[in-house]
Structures are given as C-alpha cells and as structure tokens.
Design a protein around this motif. Sequence first.
Motif, mmCIF file in Angstrom:
data_model
loop_
_atom_site.group_PDB
_atom_site.id
_atom_site.type_symbol
_atom_site.label_atom_id
_atom_site.label_comp_id
_atom_site.label_asym_id
_atom_site.label_seq_id
_atom_site.Cartn_x
_atom_site.Cartn_y
_atom_site.Cartn_z
ATOM 1 N N ASN A 258 0.808 -1.223 0.000
ATOM 2 C CA ASN A 258 0.000 0.000 0.000
ATOM 3 C C ASN A 258 0.839 1.270 0.000
ATOM 4 N N VAL A 259 1.959 1.270 -0.701
ATOM 5 C CA VAL A 259 2.793 2.472 -0.811
ATOM 6 C C VAL A 259 2.905 2.849 -2.274
ATOM 7 N N LYS A 339 -1.832 4.650 5.049
ATOM 8 C CA LYS A 339 -0.831 3.843 4.356
ATOM 9 C C LYS A 339 0.454 3.621 5.143
#
Length: 756
Positions: A258-259, A339
């Motif tokens: 999730n980056v 995130k």
Amino acid sequence: MVVSKIKKCICILISLIMVFSLVGCGDKSSINTSKSKPVETYDEFTKKLDKIIENLNPSINDETESKLLEDFQKLDDIDKVDFALGLADDMTMSCISGVLSDGMLSTLGKIVKEYPHPLLLNNYSAILVERSPADSLFLLLQAIEMVPDNPIFLTNIANIYVQLDDYSAAERYASEALIASPDFGPAYQVLTTCHLKNGNSILAAETMVKSAKHCFNEVTIHHFESYLEAVEALDPEKDEYPLQEEFLKELHVIARENVDTKDINDSIDTPEAQLDLKEFPYFTGKDLLEKESYLSSLASEINIELLNADRENTKYFNAFDDYMTDEEKGENRVFPIKKNIRQVYAFRVLESFYVFKMEKAIAKYEEIIEEGIEKFHERVYVDGKEEYQKLEDKLNAEAESYKERIDKLYASNNYEDIVAANKLVEEYMPIGTRATLQLAEFQVKIAEENLEAGLSDLSSLVTTTKEYYNEIKQILEEYWLKSGGILKYVNHEEIFYELDSQRRKQVFEYIGYPISRMASYASETTVQSMELDMAKQVLLNTQMILAELENDRQRLNELTEQEKQNEVDSTQDVDDGIPDIEKEAFTKYKEIGDLPDIRFEGGFMGFGASLQTDGERVKFGYETPVSSSEMSRNILYDKPSDNCYTESYTAIGGKAQGNTEWFKSSKNVKKIFGANSKKILGNIGFSSSVSTGEYICKSKDNQITDRGIIYIRESGGDISDFGRTEKVVVRKSSITGFALKTQSVKYRFKFGSISK
C-alpha cells in the motif's frame, strides 16, 4: 514469554477475525459458485435448518419479509441463482451493520433452505455466529463439503473452533486453508492465536509476520502491539528472541504494501546515508593515564548527541498515535486509507530485534567487565595493605606503650614525674621519626605496585571492551541499514521523523556503553596515579619535616635551661599580643557559596597526617610535635584565579598542650572555655601553637608563581571526641610584599573535622 502477554485478548481476536464472504481480507475469486449436494441428505439438512430457524423465535413476518420469500419462490432456477448471490452480498452488509431482526433472520434462513448455495451458507453462518456458534459451524461444515478447498470457509470454521476452545481443530482447518491458498493472511492469524495458546511463541511470531504480508487489519495491529509489549518484558540474559532472523526480510515486504512508488524516500536508503561508526580507539592499556581527558571528552560528545536525538524524538513522540486517532474525512464519502501503519509496525519489530540483540551483548560483556573490575578492586585495596597494617600495628603498639607510661607520669600531677614524662617524649621522638618515615616509604611502595598491576589488569579489560564495542558497532550498522530499507516507505513526514530520531537515539545510547567503560578505566588509573603522587608527596614532606625537626632538636640541645624555659613561656603567651606580620595583613573573607573544608586526620604522640578538600582544592598535611607542613593542589581549575595550582609549605614553631586534669589554671583553658572552665569536670584537652616557615606556589607546568613567609597561629581544645580550634594563617609574598590573612574555625569529630 510472548504467550503470557498476548493470551488475554484471544476472545477479542475471535470476534474480529471472521472473514465471511467479501468482508475483511477474503478473496472473492476463490469462491466456487457451483451448486453441489451436502454430505447429509437434503431432508436431514432441512430438518436441522428448520430447527435453527425455530430457535430464532421469530415474530410474525411483516409484509416486506413475506413478499421477499414469495418473490424468491416465484423465480425460475436461473433467476434464483442471481437473486441468491445478490442476497449473499446483502447478508454481508447486514452482518456489518447489525440491522437484521429475528423475522428477517427467519426469512433468510428459509431462502437458504430453498437454495443452499455455499456462499449463502457461509454468510448466513456469519449472521448466526454471535447467537449460536454451534449452528454457525453446522452451516459452514455443509458449505465446505461443497467446496472443500475454499480458504475463506476453512478459516471461518477454524475461527469458530477457536471460539469453542478447540484449538487443535482450529489449527487443522487453518492449515488446510493455507494448503488451498498459501498466502491467505487470515489463516495465519488463526494459527498465531493457536500457537500462542500452545505456548509456541516462535511459531506465533512467524505466523504473525506472514499474516501481515497479505492481511492487515485490527487483529494484526493487536497482534503486533501485544508482541512488542511481550518482547520488551523478555530477559536478554535468559530468554531468546522469538522471531528468527531469517524472517526479518518479510518485514520489508510488509513495508512495501500500500505504498505509492512516487512516495518512496530513496535518499535514506543509499550508501551515503548508511551509518559508519568510528573504529575503536587504539589503546595498549598502559597509556590509559594519558587518554583520560580524550575518553571523557568522547563520552561527553556521545552524551550530547544522545540528548539532541532524544530532544528531537520527544518533539515527534506522538506522531504515530495522532495519525492513528485522526478522523480524517475522505473525498466523495470514501474513507481515506492509512498507508503508514504496517510500515511503522514493521519498523518497530525490526527495532525490537536489534535492541534485544544489543541488550544480550551488553549483558554478556558487562558481566565479564564487572568481574574484572571487582577483581581489580579486590587486589588494589588488599594487596600490600595487610603487610602495611601489620607494620602500622607494631609501631602503634610501641607508641601506645610509651603513651601509657607518659600519661601515667603526667597524671601524678608531680613536677618530677612531669619532667620524667618530658624526657620519655624526647626519647621516643627519634623512634617515632623512623617509624613515620618507614610507613611513608612503605606506602609509596604499595602505591607503585598497585599502579603497575592496575594498568596490567585494565589492559585485559581494554581488550574485552574493544570486542564489546565492535559487536555493538556491527549490530548498530546492520540495524541502520535494514531500518532504512523500511523507513523509505514511510511517506508521512512527522512519523518518519519520529522513527528516524528514535533510531539515532538508539545508536548514541548503545555505542556509549563501551566508551563509558573506557573512560571509567582511565579514571581508575588516574586514582591510582593520584594515590602514588599523594604517597610520594607525603614521603617528601615527611623527609623535609624530619630533617627540619632534627635541626631543631640540635638547636634546642644547644640552648641553656633558662633559654628553653623562656621559649616555652613565649609560646604560651603568644596570644597576649599579635605580631606585626598579622597586624599588617589584609584579611581575606569567605564568599557566599564557598564550601567548608572537609578533613580526615589521624596520628599519635604529636605526629599526624590529614587529607582535606573544599571541593576546589585537595590538601595533604603532616604534623610533628614542633612543626607542620601541607601540600595542596587545585582539582577544579587548571588555571585558578590566584595562579596557584599547587602550594606547599613547612612551618616550625612551639606548641603548648595539656589537659584540665593537671593544668586547670592555664590561660588557654580560660580562653577556650571562659569563666566556666573551673566548673568543667573530666579530661578536657587544649593546645596552642605559633609557627613560621616558607610557602611556595607553582603553576600547573611547575613554574613558581609566588613564594614568601607563612605565619600560622592556632588555639583550641577538645572534650572527648569533639574539638574546636581557631586558626589564623598569614602569607606574606616576597615577590609582591603583599600580606594576606585568612581565618577559620575547625570543628573536630571522632574521624575527621570540618573548617569554616
């Protein structure tokens, strides 16, 4: 261990980890939508389901619920499939919102009875799990018979078995789910709970990390928090870290989830950004004396850097907590995704691994060093001291024998006996002189041997500390490298600074331990060196004083009896008048904040030695029946305001002393105790003396900065272990012609004194 710290929330985990249908970390693509027959006959299944519906005690269905069932029954088989699958999604949302009534539950159960699709069975099971885990399990077992390799169904069954305290069955079904889908995170979460229940913290840590790679939710966060809390409570000397080093690479995988690529901070993970600590300072052990200042300065620099890192870390200390509790609103009614959560927990686990590793190294080396220091102290404070004590006891016994004879003669209050006592004093003086010199020489010998042996002992500790430093250095550099690989994925500025300052704080804290040890070794050798210097100075002063004493005795032997009597009278009456040197001097007064002199002293038969300090200077003194000497050194400043780094003097003069048992009419008694002196009972001592000599002041580089005449006048007395003495000291410089007078009052106790 980790298990005991995490068990307490197992029940909470069960309710959170259900992964029915599209909820949580499930994968819809793994669901088999084909209809197949359960293992039980349809009649047996419907009877069981009817009983489940009956136990709901539904109220009379309203029109909406009746209409829903009617509409479903009117559909053909193809439309029933579409309706049922749509209803499965509705069940999921209803389960989340918790808005289902008993009547609606009953209606949904009847639809499931009409069309027992595995997805409907799974989702209806989710609705019923809070009311009846056993009924929920029955429905899931029917679903799994239709699609035996569905990881969601298998994991849901495992969760219900956890809720029913059947951890063996739970572990079996979670393992089957991982066979069907090796990366299914929720199954790893169930295994983590089972491993904790079974006391296997190592497997629990491994499955916790594996689950976070593919599923990160409230359960994952709780697992990480409990894990970090438990690891912090471990004892590095006895316990082992529960996560094997080979799993550290999985933490980087977690951090990458999730980056956005554009948000990666590449600058922190470059060769230029890596930690490169200095090599261990070169030492042979013998040069510790020369390196004390350098090591103390190095330790201070490290401490300053630690304070700076701690200050910055405090500034951003709550950044992550604020981030977690921030109720930020998303655009278009969509909740924003946080995130940076998994990156932070990956960093914290990595940090805990290396902190534990460093604590283990510290425990190992500190134990070795403490044993070495203890042996060093035992030898330093024991070697030679026993032999010295025997010699001192022998000389003291000889002195005590003379003292008893002299005291007995003085106590007779008979003039002839007092004369005989004085002759005994004269007889003992050369014996006492030799004894004093012998003890001073012996003390120098012990100090020299202790310094040489101390440097040898500490050399081996320096070698150990070098290994200590190098191991901590290697761990820190590896920690810095791997933590940078995680930090580059933290795209929240304040959280980044919180974690980065935290790791810098760890560096300066842990690298400071071995350096502080080195500084302490240098201090130990400095103490030994100072003891040797003190012993040599005492010996030098003793030799000088005894030489002066011998000259004085020869001079006194040449005087007539009448001259001797006149000299005694002059010393007793000196307080009747003040000499010119004292009258002409300027008085130096103590300033506010000046500390008193603390003094430790001892002696016998008029011979004595003392050690005193006011926090700025340390002074060594030596006294004989007719003289006194002192050496002082400034320990606070290399260049004191008076440019007198060291001072030494020797003064010769007469002393009058006695006690109220045989000399109650003395002027000194009256001066000390006033009009009440005649009422005093018991043995009350007194003394009065005037002496003159020469003083010399030198700078730290041994250059003479001042010299001149010193004049000392003292008078006082004591009762038992308590005494009070007034002292006037005048120094008249032969360089400037200036005379300065200081006055003080000394209060003596049993083991020392204090001067103000």
